[in-house]
Design a protein around this motif. Structure first.
Motif, PDB file in Angstrom:
ATOM      1  N   ALA A 128       1.158  -1.020   0.050  1.00 22.14           N
ATOM      2  CA  ALA A 128       0.129   0.228   0.330  1.00 22.14           C
ATOM      3  C   ALA A 128       0.756   1.165   0.139  1.00 22.14           C
ATOM      4  O   ALA A 128       1.949   0.874   0.660  1.00 22.14           O
ATOM      5  N   PHE A 129       0.429   2.245  -0.309  1.00 20.82           N
ATOM      6  CA  PHE A 129       1.170   3.219  -0.425  1.00 20.82           C
ATOM      7  C   PHE A 129      -0.244   4.762  -0.738  1.00 20.82           C
ATOM      8  O   PHE A 129      -0.754   5.239  -1.304  1.00 20.82           O
ATOM      9  N   GLN A 130       0.048   5.524   0.513  1.00 20.06           N
ATOM     10  CA  GLN A 130      -0.634   6.998   0.325  1.00 20.06           C
ATOM     11  C   GLN A 130       0.272   8.308   0.440  1.00 20.06           C
ATOM     12  O   GLN A 130       0.935   8.117   1.404  1.00 20.06           O
ATOM     13  N   CYS A 131      -0.496   9.773  -0.192  1.00 21.64           N
ATOM     14  CA  CYS A 131      -0.191  10.790   0.085  1.00 21.64           C
ATOM     15  C   CYS A 131      -0.829  11.134   0.730  1.00 21.64           C
ATOM     16  O   CYS A 131      -2.189  11.412   0.070  1.00 21.64           O
ATOM     17  N   VAL A 132      -0.762  12.801   1.695  1.00 21.65           N
ATOM     18  CA  VAL A 132      -1.587  13.542   1.609  1.00 21.65           C
ATOM     19  C   VAL A 132      -0.391  14.777   1.618  1.00 21.65           C
ATOM     20  O   VAL A 132       0.056  14.820   1.750  1.00 21.65           O
ATOM     21  N   ILE A 133      -1.140  15.134   0.249  1.00 27.91           N
ATOM     22  CA  ILE A 133      -0.617  16.944  -0.887  1.00 27.91           C
ATOM     23  C   ILE A 133      -2.008  17.780   0.110  1.00 27.91           C
ATOM     24  O   ILE A 133      -2.654  17.898  -0.056  1.00 27.91           O
TER      25      ILE A 133
ATOM     26  N   LEU B 122      -5.991  13.577   0.340  1.00 20.87           N
ATOM     27  CA  LEU B 122      -5.227  12.660   0.415  1.00 20.87           C
ATOM     28  C   LEU B 122      -5.374  11.701  -0.734  1.00 20.87           C
ATOM     29  O   LEU B 122      -6.711  11.726  -1.635  1.00 20.87           O
ATOM     30  N   LEU B 123      -4.616  10.927  -1.161  1.00 21.54           N
ATOM     31  CA  LEU B 123      -4.273  10.411  -2.324  1.00 21.54           C
ATOM     32  C   LEU B 123      -3.729   8.997  -1.789  1.00 21.54           C
ATOM     33  O   LEU B 123      -3.249   8.784  -1.421  1.00 21.54           O
ATOM     34  N   ILE B 124      -5.374   7.749  -2.806  1.00 26.09           N
ATOM     35  CA  ILE B 124      -4.663   6.634  -2.002  1.00 26.09           C
ATOM     36  C   ILE B 124      -4.351   6.363  -3.684  1.00 26.09           C
ATOM     37  O   ILE B 124      -4.777   6.422  -4.594  1.00 26.09           O
ATOM     38  N   ALA B 125      -3.009   5.737  -3.438  1.00 26.21           N
ATOM     39  CA  ALA B 125      -2.365   4.872  -4.390  1.00 26.21           C
ATOM     40  C   ALA B 125      -3.154   3.632  -5.041  1.00 26.21           C
ATOM     41  O   ALA B 125      -3.433   2.461  -3.955  1.00 26.21           O
ATOM     42  N   LYS B 126      -3.567   3.317  -6.339  1.00 25.10           N
ATOM     43  CA  LYS B 126      -3.272   2.186  -7.081  1.00 25.10           C
ATOM     44  C   LYS B 126      -2.183   0.935  -7.652  1.00 25.10           C
ATOM     45  O   LYS B 126      -2.268   2.134  -8.392  1.00 25.10           O
TER      46      LYS B 126
ATOM     47  N   GLY C  59      -2.892  17.241  -9.333  1.00 26.48           N
ATOM     48  CA  GLY C  59      -1.640  16.104  -8.229  1.00 26.48           C
ATOM     49  C   GLY C  59      -1.973  14.974  -8.676  1.00 26.48           C
ATOM     50  O   GLY C  59      -2.182  14.289  -8.800  1.00 26.48           O
ATOM     51  N   ALA C  60      -0.474  14.340  -8.863  1.00 26.01           N
ATOM     52  CA  ALA C  60      -0.666  12.983  -8.500  1.00 26.01           C
ATOM     53  C   ALA C  60       0.609  12.521  -7.783  1.00 26.01           C
ATOM     54  O   ALA C  60       2.029  13.429  -8.200  1.00 26.01           O
TER      55      ALA C  60
ATOM     56  N   PRO D 224       2.145  22.763  -3.411  1.00 23.11           N
ATOM     57  CA  PRO D 224       2.382  23.800  -3.527  1.00 23.11           C
ATOM     58  C   PRO D 224       2.828  24.573  -2.545  1.00 23.11           C
ATOM     59  O   PRO D 224       3.765  23.721  -1.366  1.00 23.11           O
ATOM     60  N   PRO D 225       3.870  25.494  -2.828  1.00 28.09           N
ATOM     61  CA  PRO D 225       4.545  26.284  -1.825  1.00 28.09           C
ATOM     62  C   PRO D 225       4.273  26.610  -0.523  1.00 28.09           C
ATOM     63  O   PRO D 225       2.511  26.302  -0.154  1.00 28.09           O
ATOM     64  N   GLY D 226       4.423  25.710   0.990  1.00 30.58           N
ATOM     65  CA  GLY D 226       4.505  25.911   1.987  1.00 30.58           C
ATOM     66  C   GLY D 226       3.853  24.643   2.495  1.00 30.58           C
ATOM     67  O   GLY D 226       2.925  24.852   3.628  1.00 30.58           O
ATOM     68  N   ALA D 227       2.447  23.765   1.270  1.00 30.93           N
ATOM     69  CA  ALA D 227       1.835  23.055   1.836  1.00 30.93           C
ATOM     70  C   ALA D 227       2.515  21.619   2.271  1.00 30.93           C
ATOM     71  O   ALA D 227       3.589  21.217   1.831  1.00 30.93           O
ATOM     72  N   LYS D 228       2.126  20.451   3.606  1.00 28.89           N
ATOM     73  CA  LYS D 228       2.825  19.954   3.823  1.00 28.89           C
ATOM     74  C   LYS D 228       2.153  18.361   3.452  1.00 28.89           C
ATOM     75  O   LYS D 228       1.344  18.349   2.536  1.00 28.89           O
ATOM     76  N   VAL D 229       3.663  17.205   2.950  1.00 23.95           N
ATOM     77  CA  VAL D 229       3.227  16.072   2.093  1.00 23.95           C
ATOM     78  C   VAL D 229       3.860  15.434   3.221  1.00 23.95           C
ATOM     79  O   VAL D 229       4.714  14.946   3.872  1.00 23.95           O
TER      80      VAL D 229
END
Length: 797
Positions: free
Chosen positions: A62-67, A71-75, A95-96, A115-120
């Motif tokens: 599993a792999f996911q990212c919050v930008i 929330l982006l959940i990968a398949k 976003g991807a 984006p600038p200042g965004a948390k990942v």
């Protein structure tokens, strides 16, 4: 070396603001979820290229990212399809991110439009089988060079046998036993040294056959994980006749602490060889040399010659040509009744990985190959493939600490001397199993574990699975059975994921790689959502409007060697081809680099069409595309007739360690930054001084008493000799040898892996010589010494 990091274009590390790690252990299967938090502190949007190194044998599930809070959940998708989706999303301003396996255990993740200042926040979840060493199950979690202020690590245990002890050599831990069962528990991890986290779990009965069952959420089928420990009768003091050859990398990059560690390891190896062994040491660099023209019998004379040879060793043999020494070793005539065992120690990469692996495989029926990779720049794929082709074992040490290398090598030598079981086959009742992975069960050493995954058919009743094996030494038949009860299902799905990974891994290593086989791998990977070399994880987020500003590519933990190739390519692609670099390595590198090119091309679409900057960017992207295509389509590397010298990596600092105290419900002290939990290196110099006193036949001479603490004089032991037995130097040496074995057991408990073979050889010497002496038969010399030494140490100042 960190498993992951985030670097800006100037090379400045972007702060890692938090890490949360959770591990779930069920029997010998483990699911690890690692969450890492970053923040884009730049004024421009970035596209991050994040690299991650997983443990050997791990499978990403599993792999996911919050930008920026989304929330982006990968398949898992077929690689080409996933790449196209990623490019289109980035070009449209969405976003991807995309996760690909680039080579070996390296994974590359592209995170677009931050984006600038965004948390990942990146969360990667993988499954892995845990190893059994020295009666314990061992878990290793990733290392970080610099830790953020917020770090949380928790390990949940669900074992098949009662938990006896939980310890860590790297971090303080708190073990909270489960109630009322002793099979469960939780480990909270405290302060550590910033390196890898090592956890050792000792069980009351680690070698009992066991079964864990989970239900596959995809197919609905139940999947059983069988852990089998086939045991054969081992005869003590049985003469061992084998041939051991060390093949040692002495290229320039092995200088400094690496070469020092290898010298210390070889000295220990020379004391660990059993009587009756044939041995040799082969060194290689640009050319190769051999200590003896062919393997010689191990005795006091050959031991002295080898000792001097090891002392004179240096890293002064140029580049890394492994093929020539391997050809020399395999060309040597076999000695009847002495199976050949080859131990390869290297820190580098070779230009002919496939040829070396092919050569080892050709001789796998008559010898076994064990390989040890030293340092962070070693070709891990080469090390693993050599051992796999030679039916041996591979291992790695990250830091050039002598005790680490010694522990790993001694573990391999112990395995090489263990009796091996061959012709392994699993017998099952008809109609019970839909699929077995792996379908072929390789040779297994005495006391080692065999893991087999079974996908059960619907409605099956409890049945017995029996492993049938043959002892290679005695030809005796060995059986190991376990009952599979389909009703006993555990929560979770990591066994199902490991079963899918085992099946995919077997297909990926098949001899004939056809399109039909590739399609089958892709189908299994997509169906079970397990990453393979032909698939990738992709997630997209269509934001509706493009992110303002010019996007900048940021690379995460790109390998130095990869960056070097990239820089040279950018300057002049022809100069790269003329260097005669390894075709396979360049092709692998081109795969990584093509990812960057694809991202760069996508970024150019965000620039204003027709602008000067846009035309320049498009031109650069086109150059990289053609460069990568040129590398990937090469038929053969350019031949220059000269070998390029290998760069010498920076030497890692050595770390001393103190002995660890076992823990159950209290915090344990940090005992080592070592990668192995088996050794307490603060004792190693004194231990090695004692071990170096041993002679080839296993005896410790009277002069060994000078290395003992507290002091023991010969007169002390003379008073213990049985009356009526003629006094002699040999009789006194029997008692000295028994005393040293006693001290090894009492004073160096945590370093047992270093002296186990030394003590076994000493006991064989005592047993054989005692039986020859009138009046000594039946006398337990070790028991007499043990009783006396306990009193002696009490009286010592």
């Amino acid at each position: 070396m960190s498993n992951s990091s985030l670097l800006s274009s100037s090379g400045t590390a972007i702060p890692l603001t938090g890490i949360r790690t959770t591990a779930q252990i069920l029997g010998f299967a483990c699911e690890v979820s690692i969450q890492e938090c970053y923040k884009n502190q730049e004024t421009s949007p970035i596209e991050a290229v994040y690299r991650y190194s997983l443990p050997h044998g791990a499978a990403v599930k599993a792999f996911q990212c919050v930008i920026a809070g989304r929330l982006l959940i990968a398949k898992v998708q077929p690689r080409e399809q996933g790449q196209a989706l990623y490019d289109d999303t980035i070009a449209a301003g969405g976003g991807a991110y995309m996760l690909e396996q680039t080579s070996g255990r390296q994974f590359c993740t592209s995170i677009g439009n931050v984006p600038p200042g965004a948390k990942v926040t990146i969360t990667i979840t993988y499954v892995v089988e845990l190893h059994v060493r020295s009666g314990g199950i061992h878990l290793e979690l990733p290392c970080y060079e610099s830790l953020p202020s917020s770090v949380t690590t928790t390990v949940h245990l669900n074992m098949q046998s009662a938990i006896k002890e939980v310890t860590s050599t790297s971090h303080k831990i708190l073990f909270v036993p489960g109630s009322p069962s002793l099979h469960h528990g939780r480990v909270d991890v405290g302060v550590g040294h910033g390196g890898s986290f090592h956890l050792a779990i000792r069980l009351a009965d680690p070698h009992v056959p066991s079964v864990c069952i989970q239900q596959d959420p995809v197919s609905g089928r139940k999947v059983a994980c069988l852990s089998l420990f086939p045991l054969q009768q081992v005869v003590e003091h049985r003469p061992v006749r084998t041939e051991m050859i060390f093949v040692v990398d002495r290229s320039g990059s092995m200088s400094g602490s690496k070469m020092s560690a290898v010298r210390d390891t070889l000295r220990l190896f020379l004391r660990s060889i059993p009587p009756g062994t044939l041995f040799n040491i082969v060194s290689f660099g640009t050319s190769f040399s051999s200590l003896f023209p062919s393997s010689v019998k191990y005795d006091q004379g050959s031991l002295a010659t080898a000792d001097q040879h090891v002392t004179d060793m240096d890293a002064n043999m140029g580049g890394t040509n492994m093929m020539k020494p391997l050809q020399f070793v395999f060309s040597q005539a076999h000695i009847l009744g002495a199976p050949r065992q080859i131990f390869i120690l290297t820190d580098g990469q070779v230009d002919d990985r496939k040829a070396c692996t092919r050569l080892v495989k050709q001789h796998a029926a008559s010898c076994r190959v064990f390989s040890l990779g030293i340092g962070s720049d070693v070709d891990r794929l080469l090390v693993n493939k050599l051992a796999m082709a030679g039916h041996g074992a591979a291992d790695f040490v990250q830091e050039q600490v002598a005790s680490d290398v010694q522990v790993k090598v001694l573990q391999q030598i112990n395995r090489a001397l263990e009796p091996v079981l061959i012709d392994n086959s699993l017998h099952l009742a008809d109609g019970m199993v839909e699929h077995q992975a792996p379908s072929f069960i390789p040779p297994v050493w005495h006391g080692d574990r065999i893991v087999v995954y079974l996908t059960l058919k619907e409605g099956v009743m409890p049945f017995t699975a029996t492993l049938h094996s043959t002892s290679a030494a005695t030809q005796e038949r060995v059986q190991c059975s376990v009952v599979v009860s389909p009703d006993q299902v555990s929560p979770g799905d990591h066994i199902c994921k490991l079963a899918a990974y085992a099946a995919i891994h077997e297909l990926q290593n098949s001899k004939d790689q056809t399109k039909e086989l590739t399609d089958k791998i892709v189908d299994m990977s997509v169906q079970h959502q397990i990453l393979s070399r032909h698939t990738c994880f992709v997630a997209t987020d269509s934001r509706g409007t493009a992110t303002a500003g010019t996007m900048v590519v940021r690379h995460v933990n790109q390998d130095n060697s990869l960056n070097s190739i990239k820089s040279i390519m950018a300057a002049n692609i022809d100069s790269v081809l003329q260097r005669g670099e390894c075709l396979e390595r360049l092709v692998e590198a081109s795969e990584d680099l093509s990812i960057s090119a694809r991202q760069f091309r996508g970024n150019t679409s965000l620039l204003q069409r027709g602008s000067v900057l846009g035309r320049v960017a498009s031109g650069v992207a086109g150059f990289f595309s053609s460069a990568f295509a040129s590398v990937a389509s090469l038929g053969a590397p350019a031949q220059t007739g000269q070998e390029q010298p290998k760069d010498t990596p920076a030497t890692l600092p050595s770390s001393s360690s103190a002995s660890s105290s076992p823990s159950s419900t209290i915090f344990t002290s940090v005992s080592s930054s070592s990668s192995s939990p088996a050794s307490s290196s603060s004792n190693v110099p004194r231990l090695m001084q004692l071990i170096n006193c041993q002679q080839a036949d296993g005896r410790f001479p009277v002069t060994s008493l000078g290395s003992l603490q507290p002091e023991v004089r010969a007169s002390h032991l003379l008073a213990l000799l049985p009356p009526g037995v003629p006094r002699s130097d040999l009789l006194l040496e029997l008692y000295v040898t028994a005393l040293v074995v006693n001290i090894l057991q009492k004073d160096f408990t945590h370093d047992e892996i270093l002296w186990k073979l030394v003590a076994a050889k000493a006991r064989t010497f005592i047993f054989q010589e005692r039986e020859k002496m009138a009046g000594l038969r039946g006398i337990d010399i070790e028991k007499i010494i043990n009783t006396w030494y306990e009193e002696h140490t009490k009286l010592a100042p």
